[in-house]
Design a protein around this motif. Structure first.
Motif, mmCIF file in Angstrom:
data_model
loop_
_atom_site.group_PDB
_atom_site.id
_atom_site.type_symbol
_atom_site.label_atom_id
_atom_site.label_comp_id
_atom_site.label_asym_id
_atom_site.label_seq_id
_atom_site.Cartn_x
_atom_site.Cartn_y
_atom_site.Cartn_z
ATOM 1 N N TYR A 156 0.836 -1.211 0.000
ATOM 2 C CA TYR A 156 0.000 0.000 0.000
ATOM 3 C C TYR A 156 0.866 1.255 0.000
ATOM 4 N N ASN A 157 1.881 1.283 0.831
ATOM 5 C CA ASN A 157 2.765 2.449 0.886
ATOM 6 C C ASN A 157 3.524 2.638 -0.426
ATOM 7 N N GLY A 158 3.876 1.513 -1.074
ATOM 8 C CA GLY A 158 4.543 1.607 -2.369
ATOM 9 C C GLY A 158 3.657 2.260 -3.419
ATOM 10 N N VAL A 159 2.375 1.914 -3.403
ATOM 11 C CA VAL A 159 1.435 2.546 -4.334
ATOM 12 C C VAL A 159 1.293 4.035 -4.017
ATOM 13 N N ALA A 160 1.239 4.359 -2.717
ATOM 14 C CA ALA A 160 1.133 5.771 -2.325
ATOM 15 C C ALA A 160 2.353 6.565 -2.784
ATOM 16 N N GLU A 161 3.541 5.947 -2.675
ATOM 17 C CA GLU A 161 4.759 6.619 -3.147
ATOM 18 C C GLU A 161 4.741 6.781 -4.669
ATOM 19 N N GLN A 162 4.238 5.778 -5.371
ATOM 20 C CA GLN A 162 4.143 5.882 -6.827
ATOM 21 C C GLN A 162 3.164 6.987 -7.216
ATOM 22 N N TRP A 163 2.076 7.115 -6.472
ATOM 23 C CA TRP A 163 1.107 8.187 -6.728
ATOM 24 C C TRP A 163 1.780 9.540 -6.543
ATOM 25 N N THR A 164 2.515 9.697 -5.437
ATOM 26 C CA THR A 164 3.193 10.969 -5.170
ATOM 27 C C THR A 164 4.223 11.273 -6.244
ATOM 28 N N SER A 165 4.960 10.246 -6.675
ATOM 29 C CA SER A 165 5.951 10.436 -7.729
ATOM 30 C C SER A 165 5.292 10.848 -9.042
ATOM 31 N N THR A 166 4.162 10.224 -9.367
ATOM 32 C CA THR A 166 3.434 10.585 -10.586
ATOM 33 C C THR A 166 2.908 12.009 -10.498
ATOM 34 N N ARG A 167 2.433 12.384 -9.316
ATOM 35 C CA ARG A 167 1.948 13.769 -9.112
ATOM 36 C C ARG A 167 3.075 14.770 -9.290
ATOM 37 N N SER A 168 4.244 14.463 -8.769
ATOM 38 C CA SER A 168 5.410 15.333 -8.946
ATOM 39 C C SER A 168 5.810 15.412 -10.412
ATOM 40 N N GLY A 169 5.762 14.264 -11.099
ATOM 41 C CA GLY A 169 6.065 14.263 -12.523
ATOM 42 C C GLY A 169 5.073 15.089 -13.314
#
Length: 469
Positions: A156-169
């Motif tokens: 779950y935390n990995g998905v949350a980090e991927q979401w944040t990374s995509t948002r930053s991108g």
């Protein structure tokens, strides 16, 4: 016609040949420059002067050659195709890369995946069923339960980090669009003033086309020709660039996966979505959409919560029916909060807190392990954590393969469009060598004509009237 006019005719030939050599040199020098479009010299024959006066000759030759322009040999149709295919490829590539990253994080199938951990948990329950009240068997079970909870939380935390990374991108993409729009508007102004002064803006047009292609890949924007050699860039029918004016975009809405607000790319000068439906930005926004609207990452996070809730719910439902070795009943094995994936944990600390069998009042012994045996078999039943996880992994893998196939097809189309554009616009060194020889010989010929006329004029001016002296 005056004899002196022949000098001018030869001079125009020299000038045209020299200009042609300059164009060939420019092409050869930029043969390996990305985005450069080959150029050609356009010339035409200068018409003869109109005869005037009663003694004017009825026939005459032209006044040499006229250098009309240096043409840029690009194709508007091919440029448009490159931009449209780049937009489709950008959208598919962003989604495919995100899904592949998500799928890789599952580690399925394999010994490091959650499926293997859930099977180990079931085996640990079977160990307790064989040895109710044994602290060693209980320790194995509690360790397996802790490992499963940690793995679900990490996913779950990995998905949350991927979401944040995509948002930053996404923020970076919008920043790039704003900078590109400002640059394209500036190039528009420079091209307009250059053409108005009679200069050549071919290299500036190449730069502008590269910027326009980048904007299309990011936003799916279309390009429309405007006056004065300028172009307009449109997103969903609204101008991002109009002449020398550029608008900008901004990202608003949710800043984390748990925010209720939807992430939106909007115009900075008015509220609401900018209507970007193609390109890399549209692909990123689709990943950031809430789970209720089909957002890929939020749906994945919700699936981790579903797995945790299913595990806690099915195990606790049976565990509350049993009794521990101390006679305690109606006890939960797992505690779960919100979000379920990161709050899941085992409540017992040793064998005394584990209900391995049913209460003795039901005719069972104090070391009955039948309840633990039933819990160990939950993985094969509908609605279990194993079933929820398997469904989620299968659906994600199917979606990932579909997106990957779509991205591959879009990339092939984009590559084909670029190849056709390069075939039309790139420099052919063999052709340039032929042109080089042609202009070199033309220059030499014009120079020889000028020499001949000079000798004729020398005879006429300096030697006429001295014969026989």
């Amino acid at each position: 016609m005056s004899t002196f006019s022949g000098l001018n005719t030869a001079y125009t030939g020299l000038s045209a040949a020299r200009k042609g050599l300059d164009v060939v040199g420019q092409n050869v020098a930029n043969a390996n420059v990305t985005g450069y479009t080959r150029q050609r010299l356009n010339t035409s024959a200068a018409a003869p002067l109109a005869p005037v006066g009663p003694f004017a000759a009825g026939t005459g030759v032209g006044q040499g050659v006229s250098v009309d322009s240096v043409a840029r040999l690009g194709s508007l149709q091919l440029d448009t195709r490159v931009r449209s295919t780049a937009a489709a490829a950008g959208y598919s590539a962003v989604r495919a890369n995100a899904l592949l990253e998500l799928e890789d994080s599952f580690n399925e199938p394999g010994t490091k995946g959650l499926s293997a951990s859930l099977q180990s948990l079931s085996a640990a329950w079977q160990g307790v069923a064989n040895k109710p009240g044994d602290n060693s068997a209980a320790a194995v079970l509690l360790n397996a339960a802790t490992a499963v909870a940690a793995q679900i939380g990490a996913g779950y935390n990995g998905v949350a980090e991927q979401w944040t990374s995509t948002r930053s991108g996404l923020n970076d993409m919008v920043t790039e669009v704003n900078a590109g729009a400002a640059l394209l508007a500036n190039l528009n102004g420079t091209i307009r003033s250059t053409l108005a002064s009679g200069g050549s803006a071919n290299e500036l047009v190449d730069q502008r086309n590269a910027v326009a292609t980048t904007l299309s890949a990011l936003t799916g924007a279309t390009v429309r020709e405007s006056s004065g050699g300028m172009v307009d860039v449109l997103i969903d029918g609204n101008a991002l660039v109009s002449g020398t004016s550029a608008r900008s975009l901004t990202v608003s809405g949710g800043r984390s996966m748990t925010d209720a607000a939807e992430t939106v790319v909007a115009w900075t000068d008015r509220p609401g979505s900018a209507g970007i439906r193609k390109g890399e930005i549209a692909g990123a926004v689709s990943l950031l959409t809430p789970a209720a609207k089909g957002g890929t990452l939020a749906t994945a996070a919700a699936s981790y919560n579903d797995v945790a809730s299913a595990l806690a719910g099915t195990v606790n439902e049976l565990h509350r029916q049993g009794a521990t070795t101390t006679g305690a009943t109606n006890r939960d094995f797992f505690a779960v909060g919100s979000p379920a994936a990161t709050t899941l944990k085992a409540l017992p600390t040793d064998a005394s807190g584990i209900a391995a069998g049913f209460p003795t009042a039901a005719g069972k012994g104090s070391l009955d392990g039948s309840l633990a045996d039933q819990i160990s078999q939950l993985g094969s039943k509908p609605g279990s954590a194993d079933s929820v996880w398997s469904t989620f992994v299968t659906a994600t893998a199917s979606l990932s393969r579909a997106e990957l196939q779509q991205a591959t097809l879009a990339d092939v189309a984009a590559s084909s469009a670029v190849d056709q554009q390069l075939s039309n616009a790139s420099v052919d060194l063999d052709e340039e060598n032929v042109n080089l020889l042609m202009y070199q010989q033309a220059y030499q010929g014009a120079a020889r004509v000028m020499t001949a006329i000079d000798e004729m004029l020398d005879t006429l001016i300096n030697r006429t009237g001295i014969v026989g002296r």
